[in-house]
Design an enzyme around this catalytic site. Structure first.
Site, PDB file in Angstrom:
ATOM      1  N   CYS A  61       0.783  -1.091  -0.010  1.00  0.00           N
ATOM      2  CA  CYS A  61       0.185   0.041  -0.044  1.00  0.00           C
ATOM      3  C   CYS A  61       0.821   1.331  -0.047  1.00  0.00           C
ATOM      4  CB  CYS A  61      -0.912   0.000   1.288  1.00  0.00           C
ATOM      5  SG  CYS A  61      -1.922  -1.407   1.440  1.00  0.00           S
ATOM      6  N   CYS A 134      -2.521   3.351   3.078  1.00  0.00           N
ATOM      7  CA  CYS A 134      -3.103   2.365   3.939  1.00  0.00           C
ATOM      8  C   CYS A 134      -4.377   2.686   4.594  1.00  0.00           C
ATOM      9  CB  CYS A 134      -2.063   1.135   4.710  1.00  0.00           C
ATOM     10  SG  CYS A 134      -2.409  -0.536   4.948  1.00  0.00           S
ATOM     11  N   ASP A 135      -5.298   1.751   4.922  1.00  0.00           N
ATOM     12  CA  ASP A 135      -6.508   2.183   5.425  1.00  0.00           C
ATOM     13  C   ASP A 135      -6.719   3.210   6.470  1.00  0.00           C
ATOM     14  OD1 ASP A 135      -7.408   0.143   3.803  1.00  0.00           O
ATOM     15  OD2 ASP A 135      -8.375  -0.983   4.989  1.00  0.00           O
ATOM     16  N   LYS A 136      -6.074   3.162   7.461  1.00  0.00           N
ATOM     17  CA  LYS A 136      -6.251   4.115   8.780  1.00  0.00           C
ATOM     18  C   LYS A 136      -5.445   5.138   8.573  1.00  0.00           C
ATOM     19  CE  LYS A 136      -9.059   1.021  10.011  1.00  0.00           C
ATOM     20  NZ  LYS A 136      -8.748  -0.038   9.034  1.00  0.00           N
ATOM     21  N   GLU A 462     -11.716  -5.316  12.527  1.00  0.00           N
ATOM     22  CA  GLU A 462     -12.436  -5.589  11.405  1.00  0.00           C
ATOM     23  C   GLU A 462     -12.759  -7.301  11.421  1.00  0.00           C
ATOM     24  OE1 GLU A 462     -10.870  -2.188   8.471  1.00  0.00           O
ATOM     25  OE2 GLU A 462     -10.373  -4.290   8.064  1.00  0.00           O
ATOM     26  N   SER A 488     -14.082  -4.687   7.416  1.00  0.00           N
ATOM     27  CA  SER A 488     -13.185  -4.271   6.473  1.00  0.00           C
ATOM     28  C   SER A 488     -14.387  -3.700   5.277  1.00  0.00           C
ATOM     29  CB  SER A 488     -12.372  -5.504   5.909  1.00  0.00           C
ATOM     30  OG  SER A 488     -11.966  -5.436   4.595  1.00  0.00           O
TER      31      SER A 488
END
Length: 569
Positions: A61, A134-136, A462, A488
C-alpha cells in the site's frame, strides 16, 4: 510577508509558525540545526512545509510514497517554500487481519494524527503535504490537518492493479486481496484444494498500491477529493502510474499557494464539504469505515456532523458505482472512465453536491469540475442516475432496541430487506471462527459477536476473516452477522457492525442470549432484539476481563468514545 491581491485584505504571513525558528537571536541554535539539513541564508523567508508520509516497505500500500514525497518536495521548492520530510507509522490491515494485530489497526489512526500534530507543533512547520496509502493512515492524516488547522493538501498513494489467476479447472479470473480471505473459507469447507489456494495467494498482489476495490483506502481517497482536501482527479490513478508524480508536484505547489492566500484546513472542511463526502460515499457504495472516519475528521474540524446525517443524505442519493466487493469493477476501472470527478459531476448535476465549497486548489468545487470537464458516467462502471444499482445510498444507519445509538450496514450488499432469526452469541471473534470451522453455524441464524467494540475489543477489530470464511463456506446469503466491532471495506455478505452502545458499556448486545429472535429491517432502518427490555436487563451478566492492562491498547480503552461518535479519543 505576502500581500494579498485583494486591496482591502490584510497582509498574510506565509510563515505563521516557522518564524520562531528562523528569525532573531533566539533562533541561532535552530538555524544552525536547519543549516545542517540544507537550509541557508536565502531560505529563512520561505515557509517551511512538512512532507508527512506513512511510507514503509511492510505492505504494498505504501511503497510509492517515498517517490511521491520527492515530487511533493520539488513542488514546494518550485512554489517558493522549503520542504522538510518526516514519516509516521502505518498498519497493514491485510497482514494484521484475523489475529491479535487487528486490535492495533484503528488505534493507529489516532497515533498517526497525534504524531503528525507532534512534529508540526514541535518543529513549528507552516503547512503540510500529507501522503498515505493504507486504510487508517488516510483518515489519520486528514484528522491531523483538521486538528492543526494549517494549510494542508492530502495525496493518496494509489491503488494496486488487479491480479489474474487460472485455477486447476481452467477458469481464469481477476482477483483482489479479498478473494484470498474467501478462498481460505472455501478451502476449509472443502470447496477448493491447496493448489488453487496457493495460486490465488500468488496472484492477489501483483505490485505496489492499496487494495484495489472500493474498500476502505479507496473510499477514503475518494472522500479526500470530495472534501476538497485533495486535488481533483488524484484519487483514482494506480499507484505505479506516473500521473501520480505530477499530482505530487502539484500538491507541493498547492500547499504554498494556500499559505499565500491564508486558506487553512478548516476553511475547506465545512459542514457542506462533509455532506459532499457522504454523498460520494453513498454513490460509490463505499466502506462502512467511512462513517467512523468522517465523524472523527469532523470532530477534529469542529464540524457538527452526526451519525444521523448519513441516512439523511443516503436516503436521497442513489448507489451508482458497480465496484467490488459487491460489484464487478475496481478503482483502476473508475480511473479508466474518468475518475472520481465523474461521480462528483454527476452528483452536482442532480443537486447532491454543494458546488460553492472551497478546495485545496483555492477554487470552488464547481469551478474545478467545470475546468476538468470530466464527462458523464459510462453506464457500466458508473451508472447514470436514471438507472442506478440501488435507489438509495450504499450505507444505512440502523437503530432499534439492539442498537439505540446506532449500527451501520453496507446495504449495497444486502439482497434481503428483512432478516429475522435466532441469535447465536459469541464473546469475541475467535469463538465464532471456531464454531464455523466445526460446522456449528446454522442457516437462518443471526451470529452475534460482542466485546469487540472500540473500548471492549479494544480497538474495534475488523471482522473480515469471519465474514470471508462464512462466504467461502457457502453461508454468505444464509446467515446474518452482527457485531459491536466493525468490518473491512472488503467485507461481503449480510453484515451489520458498529452496534452502539457496545457490550462493554452494557449496551443491549451484552444481554442477548442464544435463541433470542433478532429482526433487521433495512427499509425501515430498524434493528431489534424481540425480547422485553425489562426481561433483557434482568439477565445475569458476566463480562470478560479487560484484555490489556498496560500499553497502548490499555490507554486507548480508557480514552476512546463510542463508535456512534467516530471512536474518537
Amino acid at each position: 510577508m505576502f500581500m494579498s491581491s485583494d486591496a482591502n485584505a490584510c497582509e498574510i504571513d506565509i510563515k505563521p509558525r516557522s518564524r520562531v525558528v528562523t528569525h532573531g537571536i533566539e533562533a541561532t541554535t535552530s538555524r544552525g540545526m536547519l543549516r545542517a539539513v540544507g537550509m541557508g541564508d536565502a531560505d529563512w523567508e520561505k515557509p517551511q512545509i512538512g512532507i508527512a508520509s506513512s511510507w514503509n516497505n511492510i505492505t504494498p500500500c505504501n511503497l510509492s510514497l517515498d517517490r511521491l514525497a520527492q515530487g511533493a518536495r520539488e513542488g514546494v521548492h518550485a512554489a517558493g517554500g522549503y520542504p522538510l520530510q518526516f514519516c509516521t507509522i502505518s498498519v497493514s490491515d491485510g497482514i494484521s487481519m484475523g489475529h491479535e494485530g487487528m486490535h492495533f489497526s484503528l488505534v493507529s489512526r489516532e497515533v498517526i494524527t497525534d504524531s503528525v500534530e507532534t512534529v508540526l507543533m514541535a518543529e513549528a512547520l507552516d503547512g503540510v503535504v500529507l501522503l498515505a496509502g493504507c486504510d487508517k493512515s488516510l483518515p489519520g492524516m486528514l484528522m491531523a490537518a483538521a486538528r492543526l488547522d494549517v494549510s494542508a493538501v492530502f495525496l493518496y498513494a494509489g491503488s494496486i492493479a488487479p491480479g489474474y489467476v487460472t485455477l486447476k479447472c481452467g477458469e481464469s479470473k481477476e482477483v483482489t486481496i479479498i478473494d484470498s480471505f474467501e478462498a481460505v473459507g472455501a478451502y476449509k469447507a472443502g470447496l477448493i484444494d491447496q493448489d488453487d489456494l496457493g495460486r490465488i495467494e500468488r496472484a492477489i498482489c501483483p505490485g505496489e498500491g492499496a487494495c484495489g476495490g472500493m474498500y476502505t483506502a479507496n473510499t477514503m481517497a475518494s472522500v479526500a477529493e470530495a472534501l476538497g482536501m485533495s486535488l481533483l482527479g488524484s484519487a483514482s490513478p494506480p499507484s505505479a502510474d506516473r500521473r501520480r508524480d505530477v499530482y505530487a508536484h502539484k500538491s507541493g505547489e498547492a500547499v504554498v499557494e494556500l499559505l499565500k492566500r491564508g486558506i487553512t484546513a478548516r476553511d475547506i472542511l465545512t459542514k457542506e464539504a462533509f455532506e459532499n463526502a457522504i454523498a460520494v460515499v453513498m454513490a460509490l457504495g463505499g466502506s462502512t469505515n467511512a462513517v467512523l472516519h468522517l465523524l472523527a475528521i469532523a470532530h477534529e474540524a469542529h464540524v457538527p456532523l452526526t451519525i444521523d446525517d448519513f441516512n439523511k443524505i443516503g436516503n436521497r442519493v442513489p448507489h451508482i458505482a458497480d465496484l467490488k466487493p459487491f460489484g464487478r469493477y475496481v478503482m483502476n476501472d473508475v480511473d479508466r472512465v474518468g475518475g472520481i470527478p465523474v461521480v462528483i459531476n454527476a452528483l452536482m448535476r442532480e443537486g447532491f453536491i454543494h458546488g460553492d465549497v472551497i478546495t485545496v486548489s483555492g477554487r470552488t468545487m464547481a469551478e474545478e469540475i467545470s475546468d476538468i470537464n470530466p464527462g458523464l458516467p459510462d453506464g457500466k462502471v458508473i451508472h447514470s442516475f436514471s438507472s442506478p444499482l440501488h435507489p438509495t445510498g450504499g450505507i444505512k444507519v440502523l437503530k432499534g432496541t439492539l442498537a439505540p445509538d446506532g449500527a451501520v450496514a453496507k446495504t449495497a450488499g444486502f439482497d434481503t430487506v428483512v432478516f429475522q432469526g435466532p441469535a447465536m452469541v459469541f464473546d469475541r471473534e475467535r469463538a465464532a471462527m471456531d464454531a464455523l470451522s466445526a460446522g456449528n453455524i446454522k442457516k437462518g441464524s443471526v451470529i452475534v459477536i460482542r466485546y469487540e467494540g472500540p473500548k471492549g475489543g479494544p480497538g474495534m477489530r475488523e471482522m473480515l476473516a469471519i465474514t470471508a470464511a462464512i462466504k467461502g463456506s457457502g453461508l454468505g446469503k444464509d446467515v446474518l452477522l452482527l457485531t459491536d466491532g466493525r468490518f473491512s471495506g472488503g467485507t461481503t455478505g449480510l453484515c451489520i457492525g458498529h452496534i452502539a452502545p457496545e457490550a462493554v458499556d452494557l449496551g443491549p448486545i451484552a444481554f442477548v442470549q442464544d435463541g433470542d429472535i433478532i429482526r433487521v429491517d433495512i427499509e425501515k432502518s430498524g434493528i431489534d432484539v424481540l425480547v422485553d427490555e425489562k426481561q433483557l436487563r434482568a439477565r445475569h451478566l458476566t463480562p470478560p476481563p479487560p484484555r490489556y492492562t498496560s500499553g497502548v491498547l490499555s490507554k486507548y480503552s480508557k480514552l476512546v468514545k463510542s463508535a456512534s461518535l467516530g471512536a474518537i479519543t
